[in-house]
Design an enzyme around this catalytic site. Structure first.
Site, mmCIF file in Angstrom:
data_model
loop_
_atom_site.group_PDB
_atom_site.id
_atom_site.type_symbol
_atom_site.label_atom_id
_atom_site.label_comp_id
_atom_site.label_asym_id
_atom_site.label_seq_id
_atom_site.Cartn_x
_atom_site.Cartn_y
_atom_site.Cartn_z
ATOM 1 N N SER A 232 2.362 -13.624 7.663
ATOM 2 C CA SER A 232 1.411 -13.004 8.465
ATOM 3 C C SER A 232 1.122 -13.679 10.034
ATOM 4 O O SER A 232 1.826 -13.725 10.528
ATOM 5 C CB SER A 232 -0.114 -13.010 7.458
ATOM 6 O OG SER A 232 -1.051 -12.448 8.283
ATOM 7 N N ASP B 208 5.652 -10.143 6.629
ATOM 8 C CA ASP B 208 4.633 -9.212 6.937
ATOM 9 C C ASP B 208 3.741 -9.562 8.022
ATOM 10 O O ASP B 208 2.599 -10.052 7.903
ATOM 11 C CB ASP B 208 3.658 -8.777 5.745
ATOM 12 C CG ASP B 208 2.981 -7.295 6.200
ATOM 13 O OD1 ASP B 208 3.946 -6.378 6.529
ATOM 14 O OD2 ASP B 208 1.718 -7.043 5.594
ATOM 15 N N HIS C 171 -0.296 -6.496 1.678
ATOM 16 C CA HIS C 171 0.156 -7.608 2.619
ATOM 17 C C HIS C 171 0.607 -8.815 2.062
ATOM 18 O O HIS C 171 1.853 -9.524 2.323
ATOM 19 C CB HIS C 171 -1.101 -8.242 3.327
ATOM 20 C CG HIS C 171 -0.866 -8.878 4.473
ATOM 21 N ND1 HIS C 171 0.070 -8.598 5.598
ATOM 22 C CD2 HIS C 171 -1.516 -10.131 4.854
ATOM 23 C CE1 HIS C 171 -0.153 -9.568 6.556
ATOM 24 N NE2 HIS C 171 -1.023 -10.281 6.306
#
Length: 453
Positions: A159, A183, A253
């Protein structure tokens, strides 16, 4: 007597926490109160090696090699987490470290910036990402002073950690060996210039997986290869509504992490990916040609993608697609299904297939769109099964129109052929079948004739 036993237990507990030759570092554990009031950035580096695989050693920025376990000439992998809205440690850290050390003799360094990533205000951790990057960059420069090679450094960013990895790589003008972005965060990074986010120039090789591009993740390609798992957004098994609780917000996610972990530990169940213009084309079986990768075949997802590095660098930026199961093992088994019908009128239908082995069975429903069947015209479909069978002894075939107002017509098959995509098993065929709406038809597959349409 009781007192002495208590002292003994306390001593044993102390040894387990401290380790036999020094203190074990612990990932920062915060709570909701810290999220509400905010935290000041503090970066802690925890070193794990095969000599201390369960006891992280805290590395001092001013003197990294005060910990003798850190070997500068050994390959080094950094794990960099992302936004932590509740302040809790990532639940996957220990497994990540363990799996990496099982695969190779590494320095694994966990970058703990939980103090700085924990805040109810997402913009605060975003603002901290360049600061974290500078901190780790300075540490790597000290490693270079002791003959550490940039090309042997692997940054794994999750992330916000993906963009932190990009900032670190940019500071070294792309000479870092590899960046793996799980991601990458989308909010506040979408539509920004390349110097403000991850991009392919940040490392010698950048591989990216997208699992939540319609919410917390980044939509556009960012690496030399960009994997769009299950199309890059909704992941199987994740809640589809807010009734699913916190999983509704984070499951898609976080799936990027668990897919990558699976690629490290599960070397017999490879998730092969296919270059394609869109996910729809992939599901329509229009992208199963791997000729551009020559003898290597299409690249697998995850840890071992470096086997395709040189070819991917030649192709520059490649977007690839693959599908997964909802749980480990995530890999699916793909079959190309070719159907030719007798029907004079064009028919539309959804197809379900079930394969039976000696003691196993597996099912695939092709329902992303209604397939169109024209007389004497080969219709190609992609069937995705949750597991593979060594020998298929029987096949179930079913079709439905999906339209309650349409007459329930029959589908007359001249031929059906099932070809496994990822194995050397031979194609299976059956000829002259009559299918009735929503009724199961069983058949035993036979060798295919040399016969084409």
């Amino acid at each position: 007597m009781l007192y002495s036993r208590l002292v003994g237990l306390l001593w044993i507990s102390h040894q387990l926490v401290m380790g036999m030759d020094g203190e074990c570092g612990v990932f920062t554990d915060l709570g909701l109160q810290h999220s509400l009031i905010g935290t000041s950035l503090n970066v802690q580096l925890l070193l794990y090696t095969r000599a201390n695989s369960t006891c992280g050693r805290i590395l001092k920025h001013e003197d990294p090699f005060s910990q003798p376990q850190l070997r500068p000439k050994r390959p080094t992998t950094f794990i960099i987490h992302g936004y932590r809205p509740t302040g809790s440690p990532p639940g996957w850290i220990d497994e990540f470290v363990e799996l990496l050390l099982d695969r190779a003799d590494l320095n694994v360094i966990v970058v703990d910036w939980n103090r700085g990533a924990t805040s109810i205000n997402y913009l605060t951790p975003v603002a901290n990402t360049p600061k974290v990057a500078r901190n780790v960059t300075d540490f790597i420069k000290k490693m270079q002073d002791h003959e550490a090679s940039l090309s042997s450094i692997h940054l794994i960013g999750i992330s916000l950690g993906a963009h932190i990895s990009g900032f670190i790589g940019a500071a070294f003008e792309g000479r870092v060996g590899r960046i793996t972005a799980l991601d990458p965060a989308g909010p506040q990074f979408t539509d920004t210039s390349t110097d403000k986010r991850l991009d392919p120039s940040d490392a010698q090789f950048v591989d990216v997986v997208h699992t939540d591009m319609d919410a917390l993740g980044f939509r556009k390609p960012l690496g030399h290869i960009d994997y769009y798992a299950n199309g890059g957004s909704d992941q199987p098994g994740c809640p589809k509504t807010i009734a699913g609780g916190s999983g509704y917000f984070k499951c898609d996610h976080q799936r990027s992490v668990y897919l990558f972990l699976d690629s490290i530990k599960n070397t017999t169940c490879n998730m092969t990916s296919y270059p394609c213009r869109s996910y729809q084309d992939f599901l329509d079986a229009k992208c199963l040609d791997c000729d551009q990768f020559k003898d290597g075949g299409c690249p697998v997802f995850g840890y071992d993608v470096l086997h395709w590095k040189e070819r991917l660098l030649q192709l520059n930026q490649t977007s690839v697609y693959f599908t997964t199961n909802s749980l480990h093992p995530f890999c699916k088994t793909l079959y190309k299904v070719e159907i030719v019908t007798w029907n004079q009128e064009t028919k539309k239908a959804y197809i379900t297939l079930k394969l039976y082995g000696k003691e196993q069975e597996t099912e695939a429903t092709i329902d992303h769109t209604a397939s169109e069947f024209q007389q004497y015209t080969k219709t190609t479909l992609l069937a995705q099964f949750d597991q593979g069978l060594q020998k298929v002894e029987k096949v179930l075939l079913r079709f439905r129109t999906g339209n309650l107002l349409c007459p329930r017509y029959k589908l007359r098959l001249l031929r059906i052929q099932l070809t496994p995509i990822q194995s050397n098993l031979r194609p299976m065929c059956r000829y002259d079948l009559l299918l009735e709406h929503n009724k199961d038809v069983f058949f035993r597959p036979i060798p295919c004739r040399v016969f084409s349409f």
